[in-house]
Scaffold this active site. Structure first.
Site, PDB file in Angstrom:
ATOM      1  N   SER A   8     -47.121 -25.089  -1.366  1.00 52.02           N
ATOM      2  CA  SER A   8     -46.404 -25.327  -2.620  1.00 52.02           C
ATOM      3  C   SER A   8     -47.174 -26.321  -3.482  1.00 52.02           C
ATOM      4  O   SER A   8     -47.290 -27.504  -3.166  1.00 52.02           O
ATOM      5  CB  SER A   8     -44.998 -25.864  -2.348  1.00 52.02           C
ATOM      6  OG  SER A   8     -44.432 -26.278  -3.578  1.00 52.02           O
ATOM      7  N   HIS A  33     -48.151 -21.183  -3.459  1.00 50.70           N
ATOM      8  CA  HIS A  33     -46.762 -21.044  -3.913  1.00 50.70           C
ATOM      9  C   HIS A  33     -46.621 -21.827  -5.215  1.00 50.70           C
ATOM     10  O   HIS A  33     -46.867 -23.031  -5.254  1.00 50.70           O
ATOM     11  CB  HIS A  33     -45.845 -21.582  -2.810  1.00 50.70           C
ATOM     12  CG  HIS A  33     -44.378 -21.465  -3.076  1.00 50.70           C
ATOM     13  ND1 HIS A  33     -43.653 -20.335  -2.789  1.00 50.70           N
ATOM     14  CD2 HIS A  33     -43.481 -22.358  -3.574  1.00 50.70           C
ATOM     15  CE1 HIS A  33     -42.379 -20.531  -3.104  1.00 50.70           C
ATOM     16  NE2 HIS A  33     -42.245 -21.754  -3.588  1.00 50.70           N
ATOM     17  N   ASP A  35     -44.294 -23.007  -8.150  1.00 50.65           N
ATOM     18  CA  ASP A  35     -42.875 -23.256  -8.459  1.00 50.65           C
ATOM     19  C   ASP A  35     -42.649 -23.465  -9.954  1.00 50.65           C
ATOM     20  O   ASP A  35     -43.098 -24.464 -10.515  1.00 50.65           O
ATOM     21  CB  ASP A  35     -42.404 -24.523  -7.730  1.00 50.65           C
ATOM     22  CG  ASP A  35     -42.212 -24.308  -6.250  1.00 50.65           C
ATOM     23  OD1 ASP A  35     -41.391 -23.454  -5.879  1.00 50.65           O
ATOM     24  OD2 ASP A  35     -42.883 -25.003  -5.453  1.00 50.65           O
ATOM     25  N   MET A  37     -39.977 -24.200 -12.896  1.00 50.09           N
ATOM     26  CA  MET A  37     -38.622 -24.731 -13.125  1.00 50.09           C
ATOM     27  C   MET A  37     -38.406 -24.951 -14.614  1.00 50.09           C
ATOM     28  O   MET A  37     -39.285 -25.470 -15.301  1.00 50.09           O
ATOM     29  CB  MET A  37     -38.471 -26.080 -12.419  1.00 50.09           C
ATOM     30  CG  MET A  37     -38.781 -26.028 -10.944  1.00 50.09           C
ATOM     31  SD  MET A  37     -38.606 -27.653 -10.236  1.00 50.09           S
ATOM     32  CE  MET A  37     -39.107 -27.325  -8.549  1.00 50.09           C
ATOM     33  N   HIS A  66     -42.595 -18.611  -7.585  1.00 54.75           N
ATOM     34  CA  HIS A  66     -41.157 -18.830  -7.322  1.00 54.75           C
ATOM     35  C   HIS A  66     -40.501 -19.266  -8.629  1.00 54.75           C
ATOM     36  O   HIS A  66     -40.682 -20.403  -9.062  1.00 54.75           O
ATOM     37  CB  HIS A  66     -41.024 -19.893  -6.224  1.00 54.75           C
ATOM     38  CG  HIS A  66     -39.622 -20.282  -5.893  1.00 54.75           C
ATOM     39  ND1 HIS A  66     -39.312 -21.419  -5.169  1.00 54.75           N
ATOM     40  CD2 HIS A  66     -38.431 -19.690  -6.173  1.00 54.75           C
ATOM     41  CE1 HIS A  66     -37.997 -21.502  -5.032  1.00 54.75           C
ATOM     42  NE2 HIS A  66     -37.428 -20.481  -5.640  1.00 54.75           N
ATOM     43  N   MET A  68     -37.628 -20.545 -10.691  1.00 54.09           N
ATOM     44  CA  MET A  68     -36.311 -21.203 -10.680  1.00 54.09           C
ATOM     45  C   MET A  68     -35.901 -21.350 -12.138  1.00 54.09           C
ATOM     46  O   MET A  68     -35.889 -22.448 -12.701  1.00 54.09           O
ATOM     47  CB  MET A  68     -36.425 -22.556  -9.961  1.00 54.09           C
ATOM     48  CG  MET A  68     -36.572 -22.403  -8.457  1.00 54.09           C
ATOM     49  SD  MET A  68     -37.213 -23.881  -7.668  1.00 54.09           S
ATOM     50  CE  MET A  68     -38.958 -23.589  -7.888  1.00 54.09           C
ATOM     51  N   MET A 137     -33.902 -20.356   0.593  1.00 56.84           N
ATOM     52  CA  MET A 137     -34.139 -21.780   0.301  1.00 56.84           C
ATOM     53  C   MET A 137     -33.514 -22.625   1.408  1.00 56.84           C
ATOM     54  O   MET A 137     -32.351 -22.447   1.756  1.00 56.84           O
ATOM     55  CB  MET A 137     -33.505 -22.169  -1.041  1.00 56.84           C
ATOM     56  CG  MET A 137     -34.212 -21.637  -2.271  1.00 56.84           C
ATOM     57  SD  MET A 137     -35.938 -22.132  -2.454  1.00 56.84           S
ATOM     58  CE  MET A 137     -35.843 -23.925  -2.450  1.00 56.84           C
ATOM     59  N   GLY A 142     -35.315 -27.335  -6.805  1.00 57.35           N
ATOM     60  CA  GLY A 142     -35.463 -28.294  -7.904  1.00 57.35           C
ATOM     61  C   GLY A 142     -36.469 -29.400  -7.639  1.00 57.35           C
ATOM     62  O   GLY A 142     -37.120 -29.870  -8.563  1.00 57.35           O
ATOM     63  N   PHE A 143     -36.602 -29.793  -6.382  1.00 56.99           N
ATOM     64  CA  PHE A 143     -37.483 -30.928  -6.085  1.00 56.99           C
ATOM     65  C   PHE A 143     -38.200 -30.725  -4.758  1.00 56.99           C
ATOM     66  O   PHE A 143     -37.617 -30.183  -3.814  1.00 56.99           O
ATOM     67  CB  PHE A 143     -36.679 -32.233  -6.022  1.00 56.99           C
ATOM     68  CG  PHE A 143     -36.044 -32.577  -7.346  1.00 56.99           C
ATOM     69  CD1 PHE A 143     -36.726 -33.329  -8.287  1.00 56.99           C
ATOM     70  CD2 PHE A 143     -34.778 -32.090  -7.659  1.00 56.99           C
ATOM     71  CE1 PHE A 143     -36.151 -33.608  -9.526  1.00 56.99           C
ATOM     72  CE2 PHE A 143     -34.198 -32.356  -8.891  1.00 56.99           C
ATOM     73  CZ  PHE A 143     -34.884 -33.119  -9.830  1.00 56.99           C
ATOM     74  N   GLY A 144     -39.448 -31.202  -4.700  1.00 62.71           N
ATOM     75  CA  GLY A 144     -40.177 -31.244  -3.440  1.00 62.71           C
ATOM     76  C   GLY A 144     -39.726 -32.481  -2.667  1.00 62.71           C
ATOM     77  O   GLY A 144     -39.015 -33.337  -3.204  1.00 62.71           O
ATOM     78  N   GLY A 145     -40.123 -32.554  -1.411  1.00 65.54           N
ATOM     79  CA  GLY A 145     -39.887 -33.757  -0.623  1.00 65.54           C
ATOM     80  C   GLY A 145     -38.457 -33.980  -0.153  1.00 65.54           C
ATOM     81  O   GLY A 145     -38.090 -35.095   0.216  1.00 65.54           O
ATOM     82  N   ASP A 175     -38.389 -22.118   2.348  1.00 65.02           N
ATOM     83  CA  ASP A 175     -38.968 -23.050   1.380  1.00 65.02           C
ATOM     84  C   ASP A 175     -38.097 -24.295   1.263  1.00 65.02           C
ATOM     85  O   ASP A 175     -36.935 -24.212   0.876  1.00 65.02           O
ATOM     86  CB  ASP A 175     -39.053 -22.313   0.028  1.00 65.02           C
ATOM     87  CG  ASP A 175     -39.667 -23.133  -1.089  1.00 65.02           C
ATOM     88  OD1 ASP A 175     -40.252 -24.190  -0.796  1.00 65.02           O
ATOM     89  OD2 ASP A 175     -39.566 -22.689  -2.256  1.00 65.02           O
ATOM     90  N   GLY A 176     -38.699 -25.438   1.612  1.00 63.85           N
ATOM     91  CA  GLY A 176     -38.020 -26.716   1.443  1.00 63.85           C
ATOM     92  C   GLY A 176     -37.885 -27.486   2.734  1.00 63.85           C
ATOM     93  O   GLY A 176     -37.271 -27.015   3.690  1.00 63.85           O
ATOM     94  N   GLY A 177     -38.517 -28.660   2.779  1.00 62.01           N
ATOM     95  CA  GLY A 177     -38.370 -29.547   3.935  1.00 62.01           C
ATOM     96  C   GLY A 177     -39.046 -29.050   5.197  1.00 62.01           C
ATOM     97  O   GLY A 177     -38.650 -29.395   6.305  1.00 62.01           O
ATOM     98  N   THR A 198     -44.968 -31.049   0.373  1.00 56.77           N
ATOM     99  CA  THR A 198     -45.180 -32.453   0.706  1.00 56.77           C
ATOM    100  C   THR A 198     -45.931 -32.634   2.026  1.00 56.77           C
ATOM    101  O   THR A 198     -46.917 -33.384   2.092  1.00 56.77           O
ATOM    102  CB  THR A 198     -43.800 -33.158   0.802  1.00 56.77           C
ATOM    103  OG1 THR A 198     -43.088 -32.883  -0.409  1.00 56.77           O
ATOM    104  CG2 THR A 198     -43.949 -34.654   0.985  1.00 56.77           C
TER     105      THR A 198
HETATM  106  C1  DX5 Z   1     -38.260 -26.779  -4.303  1.00 54.39           C
HETATM  107  C2  DX5 Z   1     -39.448 -25.869  -4.345  1.00 54.39           C
HETATM  108  C3  DX5 Z   1     -40.297 -25.949  -3.136  1.00 54.39           C
HETATM  109  C4  DX5 Z   1     -40.868 -27.316  -2.893  1.00 54.39           C
HETATM  110  C5  DX5 Z   1     -41.130 -27.434  -1.431  1.00 54.39           C
HETATM  111  O1  DX5 Z   1     -37.374 -26.445  -5.296  1.00 54.39           O
HETATM  112  O2  DX5 Z   1     -39.041 -24.521  -4.479  1.00 54.39           O
HETATM  113  O3  DX5 Z   1     -41.303 -24.964  -3.128  1.00 54.39           O
HETATM  114  O4  DX5 Z   1     -42.026 -27.584  -3.603  1.00 54.39           O
HETATM  115  O5  DX5 Z   1     -41.604 -28.699  -1.214  1.00 54.39           O
HETATM  116  P1  DX5 Z   1     -41.483 -29.491   0.161  1.00 54.39           P
HETATM  117  O6  DX5 Z   1     -42.330 -28.779   1.146  1.00 54.39           O
HETATM  118  O7  DX5 Z   1     -41.955 -30.811  -0.235  1.00 54.39           O
HETATM  119  O8  DX5 Z   1     -40.011 -29.473   0.549  1.00 54.39           O
HETATM  120 ZN    ZN Z   2     -40.545 -22.952  -4.085  1.00 54.03          ZN
END
Ligand code: DX5
Ligand code: ZN
Length: 214
Positions: A8, A33, A35, A37, A66, A68, A137, A142-145, A175-177, A198
């Site tokens: 990502s 990937h 993203d 938004m 992706h 969003m 998901m 909306g956010f990484g990390g 996707d996510g965490g 992340t």
């Molecule tokens: C969140 C994104 C993800 C995000 C994943 O809305 O769709 O792709 O970047 O990031 P990590 O791996 O940091 O959770």
């Molecule tokens: Zn994503």
């Protein structure tokens, strides 16, 4: 069959996007990937069409976009035109998902449907014979990390069972965490495409991190 790792780009150093993509490629990452938004579908704004266009000129890697965003039907064709190999749009954002899938596939790209953690997985079942992948998901988009939501594992299991029952070729993307602790859980539940931002971009050794989650 080994799992696909999609890095990502939201988690990379965006001022050095080209170098970061090379670093991912050299570390054995399979896909990028991307993203997108819009500040409406999610409470954040990232990057969009002009960045994809520049990136497409710099890498031959498979780009997984992706979206969003609201009204994906208005944008998917441009994302394919500018270089997306695969477009994931959110089921929650599309009035007529079948029409959006058709717009993507007519343009020659692969189509995938994404669902937020709170969306019932059965909602994707009517589209499974028209798409190549479902993006489940594992955090709120909306956010990484963010921290992985364990309740999503049951959705992955249920979807895997439905795909097997109907003998379909559809992939499951998560996707996510995702990190070295959560990757084994989602893989055991049936995921085959693993997105990581992340964890992978902040690792001291990116290749080792990619191998560990694969
Ligand atoms: C969140 C994104 C993800 C995000 C994943 O809305 O769709 O792709 O970047 O990031 P990590 O791996 O940091 O959770
Ligand atoms: Zn994503």
């Amino acid at each position: 069959m080994s799992n696909i790792i999609s890095a990502s780009l939201l988690g990379c150093d965006l001022a050095n996007l080209e170098k970061e993509c090379e670093r991912a490629k050299n570390s054995g990452v399979d896909w990028l990937h991307f993203d997108v938004m819009d500040g409406v579908f999610v409470d954040n704004i990232s990057f969009g069409l002009p960045v994809l266009k520049s990136l497409r000129n710099k890498t031959d890697m498979f780009i997984d976009v992706h979206l969003m965003i609201t009204k994906p039907e208005n944008y998917v064709q441009n994302f394919v035109k500018l270089g997306a190999d695969l477009v994931d749009f959110h089921l929650e954002a599309a009035k007529d998902p079948k029409a959006v899938i058709e717009l993507i596939t007519q343009m020659g790209a692969k189509a995938a449907v994404a669902v937020k953690p709170g969306t019932d997985i059965e909602k994707v079942y009517p589209y499974l014979d028209k798409i190549c992948m479902v993006l489940v998901m594992t955090v709120e988009p909306g956010f990484g990390g963010q921290v992985f939501i364990p309740e999503t594992l049951e959705k992955i299991r249920k979807l895997r069972a439905e795909i097997l029952r109907r003998s379909l070729e559809v992939k499951i993307q998560v996707d996510g965490g995702i990190n070295d602790k959560t990757a084994p859980l989602v893989i055991e539940a049936g995921a085959d495409v693993i997105v990581s931002g992340t964890y992978i971009f902040n690792a001291d050794d990116m290749k080792k991190a990619a191998d560990l989650i694969r």
